[in-house]
Design an enzyme around this catalytic site. Structure first.
Site, PDB file in Angstrom:
ATOM      1  CB  CYS A  42       4.836   0.561   7.973  1.00 41.53           C
ATOM      2  SG  CYS A  42       5.784   0.449   9.518  1.00 41.53           S
ATOM      3  CG  ASP A  44       9.558   3.694   8.839  1.00 40.25           C
ATOM      4  OD1 ASP A  44       9.929   4.832   8.458  1.00 40.25           O
ATOM      5  OD2 ASP A  44      10.349   2.803   9.181  1.00 40.25           O
ATOM      6  NE  ARG A  46      12.748   4.925   7.769  1.00 41.28           N
ATOM      7  CZ  ARG A  46      13.541   3.894   8.093  1.00 41.28           C
ATOM      8  NH1 ARG A  46      14.819   3.916   7.753  1.00 41.28           N
ATOM      9  NH2 ARG A  46      13.044   2.858   8.743  1.00 41.28           N
ATOM     10  CG  HIS A  98       8.688  -0.158   5.125  1.00 44.91           C
ATOM     11  ND1 HIS A  98       9.910   0.114   5.696  1.00 44.91           N
ATOM     12  CD2 HIS A  98       7.801  -0.194   6.150  1.00 44.91           C
ATOM     13  CE1 HIS A  98       9.762   0.261   7.007  1.00 44.91           C
ATOM     14  NE2 HIS A  98       8.487   0.071   7.316  1.00 44.91           N
ATOM     15  CB  CYS A 101       9.457  -3.207   8.151  1.00 43.82           C
ATOM     16  SG  CYS A 101       8.108  -2.795   9.295  1.00 43.82           S
TER      17      CYS A 101
HETATM   18 CO    CO Z   1       7.782  -0.532   9.126  1.00 39.50          CO
END
Ligand code: CO
Length: 234
Positions: A42, A44, A46, A98, A101
């Site tokens: 992803c 993302d 993080r 994750h 999400c």
């Molecule tokens: Co995500």
């Protein structure tokens, strides 16, 4: 450039530290890459592949998009996959989702967020496949987390449904596709126990046979190491 000054400063100290620890570091990396893994994760911020896996630059080839989707018309993802498999000869592909999400949470609801809704629609298609299991869950966060897991499993299959992966298997190239999920709350990876390393595990409709016409074979342009040349006139 003032807004980015901190980044340039960071970069300068990072590069200096690398050279201090290993004077040949960048010379060696500039000479080429031989990563063993392809990570599809992803976007993302993080979930950074290298840090999570404890790998240095040069050790993992990475593709990231919102909610780690592998869509069969996404030329960016397919290009990464083709290069990783056919040129870099990657042996392990990791699809990693994750928990928590945002893309998966958005796909669970009906609120519009703009153009991205058309991308997240692919996650709704996964929801539909597992609707009875997901509808039975009363906690919306638990449901989204389960959908994140199921989404990884479906994307692992999508990787395997590509001609890229199926041709690699047809030519005897060792290649495994794994499904993992990452916990933002504890920094740990979990194995979803989905690992596909041959077409036998796929539903029959998605299995394709590599076709090499006699003329293409005779032409000398068919080099299994570099993929397949299809002779469309045959
Ligand atoms: Co995500």
């Amino acid at each position: 450039m003032a807004e980015l000054q901190k980044l340039f400063d960071n970069n300068k100290s990072w590069a200096a530290a690398q050279v201090a620890a290993d004077p040949d570091y960048f010379r060696r990396l500039a000479g080429g890459q031989t990563p063993k893994y392809l990570w599809i994760g992803c976007s993302d911020s993080r979930v950074p592949a290298n840090q999570i896996l404890g790998l240095s630059p040069g050790e993992v080839f990475v593709h990231r998009n919102v909610a780690n989707l592998v869509i069969h018309t996404d030329i960016s993802c397919l290009s990464v996959l083709q290069f990783a498999v056919e040129v870099l000869k990657i042996e392990h592909i990791i699809v990693c989702g994750h928990y928590g999400c945002g893309g998966v949470h958005a796909a669970c609801g009906s609120r519009q967020f703009g153009l991205i809704d058309n991308w997240l629609r692919n996650i709704k298609d996964v929801y539909r496949l597992y609707r009875s299991e997901l509808d039975a869950m009363s906690d919306p966060n638990a449901r989204a987390d389960r959908l994140s897991e199921l989404n990884v499993i479906e994307q692992v299959k999508n990787v395997c449904h590509t001609t890229i992966v199926q041709n690699a298997w047809a030519f005897g190239q060792p290649l495994s596709v794994h499904g993992l999920i990452y916990g933002l709350h504890d920094g740990l990876l979990r194995d979803l126990a989905v690992r596909i390393d041959s077409p036998d595990a796929l539903e029959a409709i998605y299995r394709t046979r590599t076709h090499v016409s006699p003329r293409a074979a005779a032409s000398g342009f068919v080099r299994p190491a570099n993929g397949v040349v299809l002779d469309l006139e045959a």
